[in-house]
Write a protein that holds these residues in place. Sequence first.
Motif, PDB file in Angstrom:
ATOM      1  N   SER A   1      -4.843   8.000  -2.242  1.00  0.00           N
ATOM      2  CA  SER A   1      -4.724   7.673  -0.815  1.00  0.00           C
ATOM      3  C   SER A   1      -5.934   6.905  -0.326  1.00  0.00           C
ATOM      4  N   ASN A   2      -7.094   7.316  -0.773  1.00  0.00           N
ATOM      5  CA  ASN A   2      -8.325   6.628  -0.363  1.00  0.00           C
ATOM      6  C   ASN A   2      -8.367   5.196  -0.900  1.00  0.00           C
TER       7      ASN A   2
ATOM      8  N   VAL B   1      -5.975  -1.410   0.310  1.00  0.00           N
ATOM      9  CA  VAL B   1      -4.985  -2.389  -0.180  1.00  0.00           C
ATOM     10  C   VAL B   1      -4.486  -3.336   0.911  1.00  0.00           C
ATOM     11  N   PRO B   2      -4.096  -2.833   2.092  1.00  0.00           N
ATOM     12  CA  PRO B   2      -3.578  -3.757   3.116  1.00  0.00           C
ATOM     13  C   PRO B   2      -4.550  -4.871   3.459  1.00  0.00           C
ATOM     14  N   GLU B   3      -5.799  -4.494   3.623  1.00  0.00           N
ATOM     15  CA  GLU B   3      -6.794  -5.495   3.997  1.00  0.00           C
ATOM     16  C   GLU B   3      -6.951  -6.549   2.900  1.00  0.00           C
ATOM     17  N   LYS B   4      -7.014  -6.080   1.622  1.00  0.00           N
ATOM     18  CA  LYS B   4      -7.188  -6.999   0.498  1.00  0.00           C
ATOM     19  C   LYS B   4      -5.985  -7.918   0.334  1.00  0.00           C
TER      20      LYS B   4
ATOM     21  N   SER C   1       0.832  -1.208   0.000  1.00  0.00           N
ATOM     22  CA  SER C   1       0.000   0.000   0.000  1.00  0.00           C
ATOM     23  C   SER C   1       0.867   1.258   0.000  1.00  0.00           C
ATOM     24  N   GLU C   2       1.889   1.242   0.830  1.00  0.00           N
ATOM     25  CA  GLU C   2       2.772   2.406   0.933  1.00  0.00           C
ATOM     26  C   GLU C   2       3.520   2.648  -0.374  1.00  0.00           C
ATOM     27  N   GLN C   3       4.015   1.559  -0.984  1.00  0.00           N
ATOM     28  CA  GLN C   3       4.768   1.709  -2.226  1.00  0.00           C
ATOM     29  C   GLN C   3       3.869   2.158  -3.383  1.00  0.00           C
ATOM     30  N   ILE C   4       2.627   1.668  -3.414  1.00  0.00           N
ATOM     31  CA  ILE C   4       1.676   2.106  -4.446  1.00  0.00           C
ATOM     32  C   ILE C   4       1.399   3.598  -4.285  1.00  0.00           C
TER      33      ILE C   4
END
Length: 298
Positions: A172-173, A178-181, A146-149
């Motif tokens: 950002s939203n 992403v992390p959860e998925k 998520s952070e890299q995206i």
Amino acid sequence: MNYTIFIRPLIGAGIGYITNWIAVKMMFRPLHPIKIGKFTLPFTPGIIPKNKSRLAESIGNTISNSLLTDNDLKNVLLSKNIKLEIKEKVINSLNSISENNSSLEEVVCSYISKDTYSKTLFNIKSNLTSSIYNTIVEANLGDIISEQINIAAKEKLKGSILGLLGGNTIVSNITLEVPEKVNQYINTNGKELICSMVEKEISKYTCKTLSEYATNIAASEIDLISIIMQIYEKLVNEKISSFLKTINISKIVTDKINDMDVLELEKMILLIMRKEHNALVNLGAIIGFLLGFFNLLF
């Protein structure tokens, strides 16, 4: 000539010979104690049968503590001749491997059963899969992705019209989910995916032939012979003491002698000391002859 003067010396020689012969025999005979009622005849059984256990323990301790010490064995195993012989065997083995077209799996299965091989391989695969899976879970891969995206998207949108129109906020939203998925996907399919990858990698190595391994090692310019010899010397220097303690040479020798039949032990000792045995008996004859001769003079 009066030959009667030789009678006493000859009798003395005969007595000395017989006495020493009996003395030697009494070391081993009789094999068992001779009893008359409750009374046991002196010197029965023979010296060695009677003290067999003590003799065995003494020989075992002597060999272990004096004849085969750590340093003695190290000196032998690290001697120039032994190292040259081992080096030659290593070279021959490596040459043999370089011509061997059997796969690693075939070679291993020639030493263990196919069932044992399969179970071992399964355990290796399971352990590797679990280890990799746990590492990924602990690393929180969802947050990293998520952070890299987010970083990559903002770099792309920087200075663009979409960025000025609030594109960064939209990204950002989106990345919030992403992390959860990702973590959900890992929890659901991670182990299966990792297991498949591990299985493929293991298969690459097990299906490769020994000659291919030898070719790869030769191409890497690794001096495998020197490495093996260094490992050998290190093992001898660091592990020989614990090795001797583990095998317990003293106990092995003691048990071996205790398990031997007395007649077998007698045969072995007399075979080793045949010359000394004959010399001792003959010495009795000589001393008896001399005593008989001097008896004539005095």
